[in-house]
Design a protein around this motif. Structure first.
Motif, short mmCIF file in Angstrom:
data_model
loop_
_atom_site.label_atom_id
_atom_site.label_comp_id
_atom_site.label_asym_id
_atom_site.label_seq_id
_atom_site.Cartn_x
_atom_site.Cartn_y
_atom_site.Cartn_z
N VAL A 105 0.98 -1.38 -0.06
CA VAL A 105 -0.09 0.01 0.03
C VAL A 105 0.93 1.26 0.09
N VAL A 106 1.90 1.27 1.00
CA VAL A 106 2.78 2.65 1.15
C VAL A 106 3.41 2.81 -0.42
N VAL A 107 4.01 1.92 -1.03
CA VAL A 107 4.94 1.93 -2.13
C VAL A 107 3.98 2.46 -3.25
N ASN A 108 2.92 1.69 -3.44
CA ASN A 108 2.13 2.09 -4.57
C ASN A 108 1.29 3.45 -4.33
N MET A 109 1.21 3.89 -3.16
CA MET A 109 0.26 5.34 -2.80
C MET A 109 0.75 6.55 -3.68
N LEU B 38 1.84 6.56 -6.57
CA LEU B 38 1.50 6.15 -7.93
C LEU B 38 0.01 6.29 -8.09
N VAL B 39 -0.60 5.90 -6.98
CA VAL B 39 -2.19 6.09 -7.00
C VAL B 39 -2.49 7.71 -7.21
N LEU B 40 -1.79 8.56 -6.47
CA LEU B 40 -1.97 9.87 -6.61
C LEU B 40 -1.60 10.37 -7.86
N MET B 41 -0.55 9.88 -8.50
CA MET B 41 -0.11 10.29 -9.81
C MET B 41 -1.07 9.60 -11.07
N ALA B 42 -1.62 8.57 -10.57
CA ALA B 42 -2.76 8.20 -11.64
C ALA B 42 -4.18 9.26 -11.61
N ALA B 43 -4.36 9.74 -10.58
CA ALA B 43 -5.44 10.70 -10.62
C ALA B 43 -5.38 11.80 -11.49
N LYS C 270 -9.37 10.42 -12.11
CA LYS C 270 -9.56 9.88 -10.77
C LYS C 270 -10.45 8.65 -10.48
N LYS C 271 -11.20 8.25 -11.47
CA LYS C 271 -12.04 7.01 -11.36
C LYS C 271 -11.08 5.82 -11.45
N PHE C 272 -10.02 5.90 -12.38
CA PHE C 272 -8.98 4.95 -12.44
C PHE C 272 -8.12 4.53 -11.30
N ALA C 273 -7.75 6.13 -10.76
CA ALA C 273 -6.96 5.95 -9.46
C ALA C 273 -7.62 5.50 -8.24
N PHE C 274 -8.99 5.76 -8.26
CA PHE C 274 -9.82 5.16 -7.24
C PHE C 274 -9.79 3.65 -7.26
N LYS C 275 -10.15 3.20 -8.25
CA LYS C 275 -10.15 1.80 -8.53
C LYS C 275 -9.06 0.89 -8.20
N THR C 276 -7.86 1.79 -8.57
CA THR C 276 -6.52 1.20 -8.41
C THR C 276 -6.33 1.10 -6.79
N LEU C 277 -6.44 2.11 -6.24
CA LEU C 277 -6.38 2.14 -4.79
C LEU C 277 -7.18 1.17 -4.04
N LEU C 278 -8.57 0.82 -4.58
CA LEU C 278 -9.24 -0.02 -4.11
C LEU C 278 -8.56 -1.41 -4.34
N GLY C 279 -8.05 -1.88 -5.37
CA GLY C 279 -7.46 -3.07 -5.78
C GLY C 279 -6.30 -3.30 -4.96
N ALA D 118 -5.97 -1.84 -11.51
CA ALA D 118 -4.65 -2.20 -11.65
C ALA D 118 -4.26 -2.53 -10.11
N LEU D 119 -3.20 -3.68 -10.04
CA LEU D 119 -2.81 -3.98 -8.79
C LEU D 119 -1.41 -3.76 -8.60
N ASP D 120 -0.73 -3.06 -9.56
CA ASP D 120 0.60 -2.74 -9.73
C ASP D 120 0.54 -1.24 -10.56
N GLY D 121 1.43 -0.38 -9.66
CA GLY D 121 1.33 1.18 -10.07
C GLY D 121 2.45 1.29 -11.28
N VAL D 122 3.24 0.41 -11.71
CA VAL D 122 4.29 0.65 -12.43
C VAL D 122 3.92 1.21 -13.59
N GLU D 123 2.69 0.72 -14.19
CA GLU D 123 2.47 1.62 -15.59
C GLU D 123 2.21 3.03 -15.65
#
Length: 289
Positions: free
Chosen positions: A61-65, A67-72, A77-86, A130-135
């Protein structure tokens, strides 16, 4: 319309739930007990877990956070929220679901651990998660450098495996590369499936017969380019007009198409290329979420 949205939403949740369970199985049943790694942010999380013995659920969770903010900002924001949930769902799975260790055989761990990981990530992708934020990181970086997203992801993974080789030994890093390859192949198959589309270009003197067979027998739409064939070494000045036929088929239809063309013209020049995205035209495919 509202009922359709609810239906698709439930299907997406089903996909990501199955994906999370598969990823949890791959991590706790194969990779973590045997100190193996994967690529991307998951690989970084596993590396931190091995080096500092932090709880893998919290680390993911910490490492991806960031990247979730970056995705927004980079996607929406919808994709970022779904990524956070995943990601949170995967962390909870790792914290509370008691998966058993399946095997200690390094080759089995590399192949099947990667395969189950790829299936899980692919199922989540089919649900729009998305379960990995590297993309996301690759997308952000790709706008600032001249490399493609695939090249950037490859570069990130090379750094991860080099660190693993230095800190945990070269054999572990090499087996982890095999894990990553197995996962990437599984992702491609789950996302594209047997419906993966292939573009086929056919250059033949029997183009009229080939066009009729593709449309009437195979049931495929075609596009025709006007060209010339000939220009051989011994007769460079001799050429003839021809129709260059292009069509799109699934991988299951590819062999049948090649047989049809070969029966009509054994000397026909045929080449193929994989198509990642299709839209419009007469091409049909089951809806993917």
């Amino acid at each position: 319309m509202k009922e359709q949205l609810i239906k698709y939403g439930l299907i997406d949740v089903m996909y990501v739930t199955i994906g999370i369970l598969f990823c949890g199985f791959a991590l706790k049943g194969f990779l973590i007990p045997n100190h193996f790694f994967d690529g991307g942010v998951t690989g970084v999380s596993l590396l931190l877990h091995e080096l500092y013995h932090w709880n893998i659920g919290y680390v993911i969770v910490v490492v991806n956070m960031p990247l979730v903010l970056m995705a927004a900002f980079q996607v929406n924001k919808k994709f970022a929220f779904k990524t956070l949930l995943g990601i949170v769902g995967l962390a909870l799975c790792l914290l509370f679901v008691p998966y058993p260790q399946i095997t200690s055989d390094k080759l089995l761990v590399s192949i099947f651990g990667g395969a189950f990981m790829g299936i899980g990530i692919g199922m989540a992708m089919r649900g729009g998660y998305a379960l990995d934020g590297v993309e996301v990181l690759a997308l952000y970086t790709g706008k600032r450098v001249s490399f493609t997203i695939s090249e950037i992801i490859l570069g990130i993974n090379i750094v991860i495996f080099l660190i693993a080789a230095v800190k945990l030994g070269l054999p572990t890093a090499l087996y982890s590369i095999l894990t990553y390859y197995s996962a990437s192949r599984a992702i491609n198959f789950v996302v594209e499936g047997i419906e993966e589309f292939t573009g086929v270009t056919i250059i033949s003197g029997q183009s009229e017969l080939i066009k009729e067979e593709l449309v009437m027998r195979l049931g495929r739409g075609i596009t025709v380019y006007k060209g010339e064939r000939g220009f051989l070494k011994d007769s460079f000045n001799i050429s003839a007009p021809c129709d260059i036929v292009f069509t799109v088929v699934t991988r299951l239809e590819l062999r049948k198409l090649k047989n049809i063309v070969h029966d009509l013209d054994p000397k026909a020049f045929v080449f193929t290329n994989v198509i990642k995205e299709t839209a419009g035209g007469v091409l049909s495919r089951k809806a993917r979420h």
